[in-house]
Write a protein that holds these residues in place. Structure first.
Motif, short mmCIF file in Angstrom:
data_model
loop_
_atom_site.label_atom_id
_atom_site.label_comp_id
_atom_site.label_asym_id
_atom_site.label_seq_id
_atom_site.Cartn_x
_atom_site.Cartn_y
_atom_site.Cartn_z
N GLN A 283 13.82 0.41 5.99
CA GLN A 283 12.68 -0.11 6.72
C GLN A 283 11.55 0.91 6.60
OE1 GLN A 283 15.82 -0.02 8.78
NE2 GLN A 283 16.22 -1.85 7.55
N VAL A 284 10.51 0.56 5.87
CA VAL A 284 9.39 1.45 5.63
C VAL A 284 8.29 1.08 6.61
CG1 VAL A 284 7.74 2.31 3.92
CG2 VAL A 284 10.04 1.60 3.20
N HIS A 285 8.09 1.92 7.61
CA HIS A 285 7.09 1.66 8.65
C HIS A 285 5.75 2.24 8.22
CE1 HIS A 285 10.18 0.43 11.66
NE2 HIS A 285 10.94 1.22 10.93
N THR A 286 4.72 1.42 8.24
CA THR A 286 3.38 1.85 7.84
C THR A 286 2.36 1.45 8.91
OG1 THR A 286 2.53 -0.14 6.74
CG2 THR A 286 4.10 1.20 5.49
N ASN A 287 1.15 1.90 8.72
CA ASN A 287 0.07 1.50 9.63
C ASN A 287 -0.32 0.03 9.46
OD1 ASN A 287 -0.98 2.20 7.04
ND2 ASN A 287 -3.04 2.21 7.90
N GLN A 288 0.26 -0.62 8.44
CA GLN A 288 -0.07 -2.02 8.16
C GLN A 288 1.12 -2.95 8.35
OE1 GLN A 288 -3.04 -2.98 7.69
NE2 GLN A 288 -4.21 -1.28 6.86
N GLY A 289 2.21 -2.44 8.91
CA GLY A 289 3.38 -3.28 9.09
C GLY A 289 4.63 -2.63 8.52
N VAL A 290 5.72 -3.41 8.45
CA VAL A 290 7.02 -2.90 8.02
C VAL A 290 7.40 -3.56 6.69
CG1 VAL A 290 9.45 -2.65 8.61
CG2 VAL A 290 7.71 -2.56 10.42
N TYR A 291 7.89 -2.74 5.78
CA TYR A 291 8.40 -3.21 4.50
C TYR A 291 9.91 -3.00 4.47
CZ TYR A 291 3.56 -3.19 2.84
OH TYR A 291 2.22 -3.44 2.68
N HIS A 292 10.66 -4.04 4.10
CA HIS A 292 12.11 -3.96 3.97
C HIS A 292 12.43 -3.92 2.47
CE1 HIS A 292 12.83 -4.88 8.25
NE2 HIS A 292 11.73 -5.63 8.12
N ALA A 293 13.22 -2.94 2.05
CA ALA A 293 13.49 -2.77 0.62
C ALA A 293 14.90 -2.23 0.41
CB ALA A 293 12.48 -1.82 0.00
N ARG A 294 15.47 -2.56 -0.76
CA ARG A 294 16.78 -2.04 -1.11
C ARG A 294 16.71 -0.63 -1.67
NH1 ARG A 294 17.87 -7.57 -2.23
NH2 ARG A 294 17.10 -7.45 -4.36
N ALA A 295 15.52 -0.24 -2.13
CA ALA A 295 15.34 1.11 -2.68
C ALA A 295 13.91 1.57 -2.40
CB ALA A 295 15.61 1.14 -4.18
N VAL A 296 13.75 2.87 -2.29
CA VAL A 296 12.43 3.48 -2.06
C VAL A 296 12.22 4.59 -3.07
CG1 VAL A 296 10.99 4.81 -0.46
CG2 VAL A 296 12.42 2.94 0.40
N ILE A 297 11.04 4.62 -3.69
CA ILE A 297 10.67 5.71 -4.61
C ILE A 297 9.50 6.45 -3.98
CG2 ILE A 297 9.78 6.31 -6.89
CD1 ILE A 297 11.08 3.74 -7.95
N ALA A 298 9.71 7.72 -3.64
CA ALA A 298 8.63 8.55 -3.09
C ALA A 298 7.90 9.21 -4.25
CB ALA A 298 9.19 9.59 -2.13
N ALA A 299 6.68 8.78 -4.51
CA ALA A 299 5.88 9.30 -5.64
C ALA A 299 4.57 9.87 -5.13
CB ALA A 299 5.64 8.19 -6.66
N THR A 300 4.65 10.59 -4.02
CA THR A 300 3.43 11.10 -3.39
C THR A 300 2.97 12.41 -3.99
OG1 THR A 300 4.83 12.10 -1.70
CG2 THR A 300 3.85 9.96 -1.19
N GLY A 301 3.87 13.19 -4.57
CA GLY A 301 3.48 14.48 -5.15
C GLY A 301 3.07 15.48 -4.10
N PRO A 302 2.88 16.75 -4.49
CA PRO A 302 2.55 17.80 -3.53
C PRO A 302 1.07 18.15 -3.45
CG PRO A 302 3.21 18.80 -5.59
CD PRO A 302 3.23 17.30 -5.82
N PHE A 303 0.22 17.46 -4.21
CA PHE A 303 -1.12 17.99 -4.45
C PHE A 303 -2.16 17.67 -3.38
CE2 PHE A 303 0.87 17.55 -8.68
CZ PHE A 303 0.94 18.91 -8.97
N THR A 304 -1.70 17.33 -2.18
CA THR A 304 -2.63 17.18 -1.07
C THR A 304 -2.31 18.14 0.07
OG1 THR A 304 -1.24 15.41 -0.15
CG2 THR A 304 -3.08 14.75 -1.57
N ALA A 305 -1.32 19.02 -0.16
CA ALA A 305 -0.91 19.98 0.87
C ALA A 305 -1.10 21.39 0.34
CB ALA A 305 0.55 19.74 1.27
#
Length: 321
Positions: free
Chosen positions: A118-140
């Motif tokens: 369950q991916v909770h966002t500011n725009q609602g909830v997404y239900h998924a069988r898999a999640v890929i985190a592709a955010t990278g480190p370049f904003t921290a």
């Protein structure tokens, strides 16, 4: 295709977090496999970290070796793309494949039950069988602490917040670092200011071309760029500065001049390794980025005590349940 989301619930096979180059190319391959997915992007368009870089930044790989799967980079093979070129290409890539990107959608946390995330966002909830985190480190930005840095009365900034040399004409500036970003920024500033580079080690120069070919031709032809051995020995971080000779000539001429790391920062400047105190207007940190950019993973138990994703043989355990 960028889609401005509205608050609701979605169910997909895969959620990709981030519409930079990593997220976009993952989307391309999922699309080719006819897998239902969505890309969540906090900003208003694709492009990832390239929106944040300074105005004159260039890739150190030529266009020939800068394409994502499925779409060649639209430039002459030996051209080194600039920031705006890359942003335009990434947005063209998203549009060309009509990738389902939900913009203005920031992931807040992720939960998991037996079968679904369950991916909770500011725009609602997404239900998924898999999640890929592709955010990278370049904003921290990583800004290491130095003795006395809090008392410094001049400007301290990270390379993430540097845009161009215009505000720095006539200043005395110290750039901390010896990698590509440090060298590119220091050389640009040296055209309008008095600049030194504070380094812990010598700059490692690497030619952009070798034996008449782009250096990435040799890396790709030999397969070296795909070898996992470097990661196993913690050698993935590459501090080499790719150069056609321009930057090296400037540095060797003393404009900018590299110096051993200073002892401490004072109210008005720095004290160099030899004990010399000098007044400085600006200290710029080209010191890399933190890896702690996935706080939404914390409830899954896949982060270590430094909030970094736990990996096993290069694979994050987030998908192990």
């Amino acid at each position: 295709m960028a889609i401005a989301n509205t608050t609701q619930t979605h169910e997909v096979d895969v959620v990709i977090i981030g519409a930079g180059q990593a997220g976009l190319v993952q989307g391309y391959h999922l699309q080719q496999a006819n897998i239902n997915f969505v890309i969540l992007e906090a900003k208003d368009s694709a492009g990832g970290s390239w929106h944040h870089y300074w105005d004159s930044v260039r890739l150190f790989s030529s266009a020939e070796y800068s394409s994502l799967d499925g779409l060649p980079f639209p430039a002459e093979a030996n051209y080194y793309p600039e920031r705006e070129d890359v942003i335009a290409y990434l947005q063209q890539y998203a549009a060309h494949f009509d990738l389902p990107i939900h913009t203005h959608t920031r992931v807040e946390r992720i939960d998991k039950d037996a079968d679904m995330f369950q991916v909770h966002t500011n725009q609602g909830v997404y239900h998924a069988r898999a999640v890929i985190a592709a955010t990278g480190p370049f904003t921290a930005p990583h800004m290491p602490r130095f003795a006395g840095d809090e008392q410094f009365q001049g400007e301290r900034l990270h390379s993430l917040h540097y845009k161009n040399a215009d505000p720095y004409h006539g200043q005395r500036i110290v750039v901390i670092g010896s990698n590509n970003s440090a060298v590119q920024i220091a050389c640009e500033l040296a055209n309008v200011a008095d600049v030194s580079m504070a380094t812990r080690k010598a700059i490692q120069w690497t030619p952009k071309r070798l034996w008449g070919k782009n250096i990435f031709f040799w890396l790709h032809r030999t397969g070296y760029d795909m070898l996992p051995v470097g990661c196993h020995f913690n050698l993935c971080k590459n501090d080499a500065v790719y150069d056609d000779g321009t930057y090296e000539a400037m540095v060797k001429s003393g404009n900018p001049d590299p110096r051993p790391m200073f002892q401490r920062i004072t109210e008005n400047g720095v004290v160099w390794a030899d004990g010399t105190a000098e007044q400085v207007d600006t200290i710029l940190y080209a010191t890399g980025f933190e890896r702690r950019t996935t706080p939404f993973l914390k409830d899954l138990g896949v982060l270590d005590d430094k909030h970094i994703p736990v990996e096993h043989k290069g694979v994050c355990t987030v998908t192990d349940g």
